[in-house]
Design an enzyme around this catalytic site. Structure first.
Site, PDB file in Angstrom:
ATOM      1  N   LYS A  25       0.831  -1.203   0.000  1.00 37.04           N
ATOM      2  CA  LYS A  25       0.000   0.000   0.000  1.00 37.04           C
ATOM      3  C   LYS A  25       0.862   1.248   0.000  1.00 37.04           C
ATOM      4  O   LYS A  25       2.023   1.240   0.418  1.00 37.04           O
ATOM      5  CB  LYS A  25      -0.947   0.010   1.195  1.00 37.04           C
ATOM      6  CG  LYS A  25      -0.294  -0.030   2.560  1.00 37.04           C
ATOM      7  CD  LYS A  25      -1.356  -0.046   3.646  1.00 37.04           C
ATOM      8  CE  LYS A  25      -0.730  -0.110   5.036  1.00 37.04           C
ATOM      9  NZ  LYS A  25      -1.765  -0.113   6.081  1.00 37.04           N
ATOM     10  N   GLY A  26       0.284   2.324  -0.541  1.00 34.47           N
ATOM     11  CA  GLY A  26       0.967   3.605  -0.587  1.00 34.47           C
ATOM     12  C   GLY A  26       0.063   4.683  -0.036  1.00 34.47           C
ATOM     13  O   GLY A  26      -0.902   4.401   0.686  1.00 34.47           O
ATOM     14  N   ASP A 139      12.285   6.462 -14.062  1.00 31.08           N
ATOM     15  CA  ASP A 139      12.538   6.052 -12.670  1.00 31.08           C
ATOM     16  C   ASP A 139      12.996   4.592 -12.631  1.00 31.08           C
ATOM     17  O   ASP A 139      12.513   3.794 -11.820  1.00 31.08           O
ATOM     18  CB  ASP A 139      11.285   6.250 -11.808  1.00 31.08           C
ATOM     19  CG  ASP A 139      11.591   6.188 -10.309  1.00 31.08           C
ATOM     20  OD1 ASP A 139      12.758   6.419  -9.934  1.00 31.08           O
ATOM     21  OD2 ASP A 139      10.667   5.909  -9.522  1.00 31.08           O
ATOM     22  N   LYS A 141      15.122   1.608 -11.615  1.00 25.20           N
ATOM     23  CA  LYS A 141      15.949   1.216 -10.470  1.00 25.20           C
ATOM     24  C   LYS A 141      15.542  -0.202 -10.092  1.00 25.20           C
ATOM     25  O   LYS A 141      14.459  -0.676 -10.477  1.00 25.20           O
ATOM     26  CB  LYS A 141      15.730   2.173  -9.296  1.00 25.20           C
ATOM     27  CG  LYS A 141      14.258   2.313  -8.854  1.00 25.20           C
ATOM     28  CD  LYS A 141      14.100   3.360  -7.769  1.00 25.20           C
ATOM     29  CE  LYS A 141      12.629   3.520  -7.388  1.00 25.20           C
ATOM     30  NZ  LYS A 141      12.445   4.548  -6.337  1.00 25.20           N
ATOM     31  N   ASN A 144      12.004  -1.117  -9.038  1.00 26.30           N
ATOM     32  CA  ASN A 144      10.943  -1.114 -10.051  1.00 26.30           C
ATOM     33  C   ASN A 144      11.126  -2.213 -11.093  1.00 26.30           C
ATOM     34  O   ASN A 144      10.459  -2.199 -12.129  1.00 26.30           O
ATOM     35  CB  ASN A 144      10.861   0.253 -10.741  1.00 26.30           C
ATOM     36  CG  ASN A 144      10.274   1.318  -9.832  1.00 26.30           C
ATOM     37  OD1 ASN A 144       9.554   1.004  -8.885  1.00 26.30           O
ATOM     38  ND2 ASN A 144      10.582   2.567 -10.099  1.00 26.30           N
ATOM     39  N   ASP A 157       5.879   0.096 -12.604  1.00 29.26           N
ATOM     40  CA  ASP A 157       5.755   1.456 -12.072  1.00 29.26           C
ATOM     41  C   ASP A 157       6.124   2.526 -13.093  1.00 29.26           C
ATOM     42  O   ASP A 157       7.216   3.088 -13.082  1.00 29.26           O
ATOM     43  CB  ASP A 157       6.610   1.632 -10.814  1.00 29.26           C
ATOM     44  CG  ASP A 157       6.174   2.866 -10.010  1.00 29.26           C
ATOM     45  OD1 ASP A 157       5.391   3.674 -10.549  1.00 29.26           O
ATOM     46  OD2 ASP A 157       6.625   3.014  -8.864  1.00 29.26           O
ATOM     47  N   THR A 179      14.933   8.817  -8.874  1.00 27.36           N
ATOM     48  CA  THR A 179      15.550   8.518  -7.593  1.00 27.36           C
ATOM     49  C   THR A 179      16.992   9.012  -7.627  1.00 27.36           C
ATOM     50  O   THR A 179      17.725   8.690  -8.574  1.00 27.36           O
ATOM     51  CB  THR A 179      15.495   6.995  -7.336  1.00 27.36           C
ATOM     52  OG1 THR A 179      14.122   6.585  -7.379  1.00 27.36           O
ATOM     53  CG2 THR A 179      16.093   6.648  -5.983  1.00 27.36           C
TER      54      THR A 179
END
Length: 449
Positions: A25-26, A139, A141, A144, A157, A179
């Site tokens: 969850k975010g 993004d 990384k 992800n 993502d 990031t």
């Protein structure tokens, strides 16, 4: 009865998906394990609160993630299966990737060179596919990058991804994102950047991490770390092979114009070892809009009725699809449906049979091969090999009312720019006799000033 039953009761969504345990969850979303009831296929379902998204100012990011992921059908990219919504929630149904993050594997230490090469090959293949569709991830990384049950890499993502329409007049992106440890120096300089070149830098950082087990640019002081990034100041550990060291040094170049490109990467002997280019998937089936029926009063027939009349009439075009796609007077983008590009859809007052005959005639005049996929759906294949192989286009007729049909073109394979040319320069003039309104032209009938 509401077609979304509560998680606490039967954990069934829209009669199609059964939800299970919480996967994560975010701030404004929760991701659940899910099961497609009819096929028993495992899926991941991201449940997003519209109210919280608006409060956090993240509406554009969610729309961008959906739009970008819809474009990308590749074995090494997590697949979007369906987007559904109610007035309060959005449900994004994704491929379930159960192997976890690549980050967890790297956190245990460096990888063997052959294993790092395999992941890097899959990463570059997927990133190349993204760029060919005009999408920059921005993004990249290890967090992800997911691994499936076969140990194959999947990019996830796309919330910070960019699409061509985000470019300014200078042809560059200007949003600072990503990031810190993986972000390219040109992003930090705030003078605009090419998203595809920044992705290549991030791939270089990832390759270094896979082979070394730690980051190339590290410092407790963030400004000192940025200075190292600006200068591309790093050292490869002694266990890097000469070939791997050479490739990393070409990836982590501070000047984006001198940085190695993906075609050049794919010609490097170290990269080519054991590499086979994967085949891209065919386009996804049209996403279900049943979730919007209650809001827009769709009169679409039940699935059983549609099946019984399949050979007699084309599919009924959902009312929400028709309004959101064809009308310039309605802006329904806040419901998070991706906008279709102008020139890919039109309305006609001709019969479905007449429309099909006209499309077939026009395609053959352009030397396209024509095949029937199913009733009221044609597959058109171009005569020449393009940048991404032969252009393949599907044309499907949907019934909106007894006197009105919607015709939708979509790309099955080939290059996006070639497809855009096909729609704008070939299809429009050839079909002008049967067109009532082109999508994006408002209420103007084709041919009127």
């Amino acid at each position: 009865m509401n077609r979304i039953e509560t998680m606490e009761e039967r954990t069934v969504l829209f009669g199609k998906y059964e939800t299970g345990r919480l996967l994560g969850k975010g701030t404004f979303a929760k991701v659940y394990y899910g099961r497609q009831i009819e096929t028993n296929e495992s899926v991941a379902i991201k449940v997003i609160s519209k109210e919280q998204v608006k409060k956090e100012g993240m509406m554009e990011q969610i729309k961008r993630e959906i739009s970008a992921t819809r474009l990308l059908r590749h074995p090494n990219i997590v697949q979007l299966k369906e987007v559904m919504a109610t007035k309060t929630k959005i449900f994004i149904v994704m491929e379930y990737v159960k192997g976890g993050e690549l980050f967890a594997k790297v956190a245990k230490g460096k990888l063997k060179e052959d294993q790092a090469r395999k992941y890097f090959q899959q990463l570059i293949s997927a990133v190349d596919f993204c760029h060919s569709r005009g999408v920059s991830h921005r993004d990249l990384k290890p967090e992800n990058l997911l691994l499936d049950e076969n140990g194959d890499l999947k990019i996830s993502d796309f919330g910070l991804s960019s699409l061509p329409e985000q470019l300014r007049n200078d042809g560059l992106l200007h949003t600072q994102c990503g990031t810190p440890a993986y972000v390219a120096p040109e992003v930090l300089r705030k003078k605009g950047y090419d998203g595809s070149k920044t992705d290549i830098w991030s791939c270089g950082v990832i390759l270094f991490v896979l082979l070394a087990g730690f980051l190339p640019f590290q410092d407790e002081n963030i400004m000192k770390m940025y200075r190292k990034v600006f200068k591309a100041e790093f050292e490869c550990p002694p266990w890097f092979s000469t070939e791997a060291k050479r490739l990393v040094s070409k990836l982590l170049v501070s000047d984006p114009e001198r940085r190695i490109t993906i075609p050049e990467i794919m010609r490097v002997p170290w990269f080519r070892k054991g590499y086979t280019r994967p085949l891209a998937f065919s386009p996804p089936p049209a996403s279900s809009d049943k979730s919007f029926d209650e809001d827009f009063g769709s009169t679409a027939p039940a699935p059983a009725d549609a099946a019984n009349h399949k050979s007699q009439s084309p599919n009924f075009f959902n009312a929400f699809q028709f309004i959101s796609s064809m009308s310039s007077g309605f802006d329904l983008s806040n419901l998070f449906e991706s906008k279709r590009k102008a020139g890919t859809m039109f309305t006609s007052k001709c019969s479905s049979a007449a429309i099909m005959a006209k499309i077939e005639h026009a395609a053959k005049a352009l030397s396209f091969k024509v095949g029937t996929v199913k009733d009221f759906k044609l597959r058109l294949q171009g005569p020449n090999e393009g940048r991404k192989g032969r252009l393949s286009v599907t044309a499907e007729v949907f019934e909106v009312a007894p006197e009105v049909a919607v015709v939708e073109f979509s790309k099955s394979a080939g290059d996006t720019l070639e497809y855009a040319k096909f729609c704008e320069e070939d299809v429009r003039p050839a079909l002008k006799d049967i067109v009532w309104t082109w999508q994006g032209d408002g209420n103007k009938v084709d041919g009127e000033e």
